[in-house]
Design a protein around this motif. Structure first.
Motif, short mmCIF file in Angstrom:
data_model
loop_
_atom_site.label_atom_id
_atom_site.label_comp_id
_atom_site.label_asym_id
_atom_site.label_seq_id
_atom_site.Cartn_x
_atom_site.Cartn_y
_atom_site.Cartn_z
N MET A 1 0.86 -1.19 0.06
CA MET A 1 -0.08 -0.07 0.14
C MET A 1 0.94 1.42 0.06
O MET A 1 0.68 2.28 -0.66
CB MET A 1 -1.13 0.05 1.18
CG MET A 1 -2.01 1.07 1.16
SD MET A 1 -3.14 1.00 -0.34
CE MET A 1 -3.89 -0.72 -0.31
N ALA B 1 0.58 4.58 -2.73
CA ALA B 1 0.47 5.62 -2.40
C ALA B 1 1.62 6.56 -2.91
O ALA B 1 1.32 7.77 -3.47
CB ALA B 1 0.72 5.80 -0.74
N VAL C 1 -9.58 2.57 -4.84
CA VAL C 1 -8.62 1.89 -3.77
C VAL C 1 -9.35 1.18 -2.87
O VAL C 1 -8.96 0.12 -2.78
CB VAL C 1 -7.40 3.04 -3.22
CG1 VAL C 1 -6.91 2.22 -2.07
CG2 VAL C 1 -6.51 3.61 -4.33
N ASP D 1 -2.94 -0.83 6.50
CA ASP D 1 -3.10 -0.33 4.90
C ASP D 1 -4.21 0.61 4.92
O ASP D 1 -4.23 1.71 4.25
CB ASP D 1 -3.58 -1.35 4.14
CG ASP D 1 -2.45 -2.50 3.83
OD1 ASP D 1 -1.53 -2.12 3.76
OD2 ASP D 1 -3.04 -3.69 3.03
N ILE E 1 -3.80 4.37 3.39
CA ILE E 1 -4.98 5.05 2.59
C ILE E 1 -5.25 6.37 3.33
O ILE E 1 -5.44 7.39 2.45
CB ILE E 1 -6.18 4.15 2.24
CG1 ILE E 1 -5.70 2.83 1.58
CG2 ILE E 1 -7.14 4.74 1.75
CD1 ILE E 1 -6.69 1.79 1.57
N VAL F 1 -13.12 4.75 4.86
CA VAL F 1 -12.07 3.77 4.98
C VAL F 1 -12.63 2.87 6.23
O VAL F 1 -12.03 1.70 6.45
CB VAL F 1 -10.55 4.23 5.17
CG1 VAL F 1 -10.04 5.01 3.90
CG2 VAL F 1 -10.56 5.28 6.68
#
Length: 223
Positions: free
Chosen positions: A6, A10, A40, A72, A76, A103
């Motif tokens: 991840m 990014a 994502v 992760d 994000i 998220v």
């Protein structure tokens, strides 16, 4: 997914965004930020559920897997928080929705992944599991349970019992949230044509309605 993977995602986005911010008009760059953010999360959820549904090996260390999912999720969140202004201009803003709330589905999944399904009734009553059921449906949650070694070893009868318990929880959420809440939230598992790999419609639907409605239904259940 792993936290290092991840981080790579990014870093790749950051490289592209630096150029695209210069090339694109502000309006379109903001829309791009939102689309990337939503895709994502949607792809992450889809990949985990798909992995579970095809019967691949479960996580050997579910606690470590759950920790990686949460890591992760933080990656994000941290990255797209750098573009909070752009996301707000594209419609992701309180009080309707925030980056944090978008998220949250990954937090719910991490709970399912590390929960030992010894008692399906207990599992189906866990608040985060209920929230996830409202977002991706009982079939999706039942599949994710199999990512735990104990869940992977469940007999067909135990899996049927789990499915029924989750279905009952989903029905309760559906009753609290409206006639079509649970059914609409389950689109990523039953409608491949609406997946994140298509025209993006699925991603917007999943994050703007399924997760938000799951949270609303959870709130309704508390009252």
């Amino acid at each position: 997914s792993t936290s290092s993977g991840m981080s790579t995602v990014a870093a790749t986005y950051r490289d592209y965004f630096e150029d695209l911010r210069t090339w694109l008009p502000e309006y379109f760059f903001c829309k791009l930020c939102r689309q990337c953010f939503e895709q994502v999360v949607v792809r992450y959820v889809e990949d985990l559920v798909s992995h579970a549904r095809v019967g691949k090996r479960p996580f050997q260390k579910p606690e470590s897997a759950a920790k990686s999912i949460r890591s992760d999720r933080q990656e994000i969140f941290d990255f797209f928080s750098e573009y909070e202004d752009e996301l707000e201009q594209a419609g992701i803003r309180p009080p309707k929705m925030s980056i944090e709330e978008r998220v949250e589905v990954l937090d719910w999944i991490s709970v399912v992944v590390e929960t030992v399904p010894n008692d399906v009734q207990d599992l189906s009553s866990v608040e985060d599991v209920n929230s996830l059921t409202g977002a991706i449906g009982c079939e999706g949650v039942a599949a994710l349970v199999q990512l735990h070694p104990e869940g992977h070893k469940m007999s067909s009868e135990e899996r049927a019992e789990l499915h029924e318990a989750l279905k009952a929880a989903e029905y309760t959420l559906k009753s609290l949230g409206g006639a079509d809440e649970a059914e609409e939230g389950r689109f990523i598992l039953s409608s491949p044509e609406n997946s994140a790999g298509g025209n993006g419609k699925g991603g917007r639907s999943f994050l703007s309605s399924a997760v938000a409605r799951a949270r609303e239904m959870r709130g309704a259940g508390r009252r």
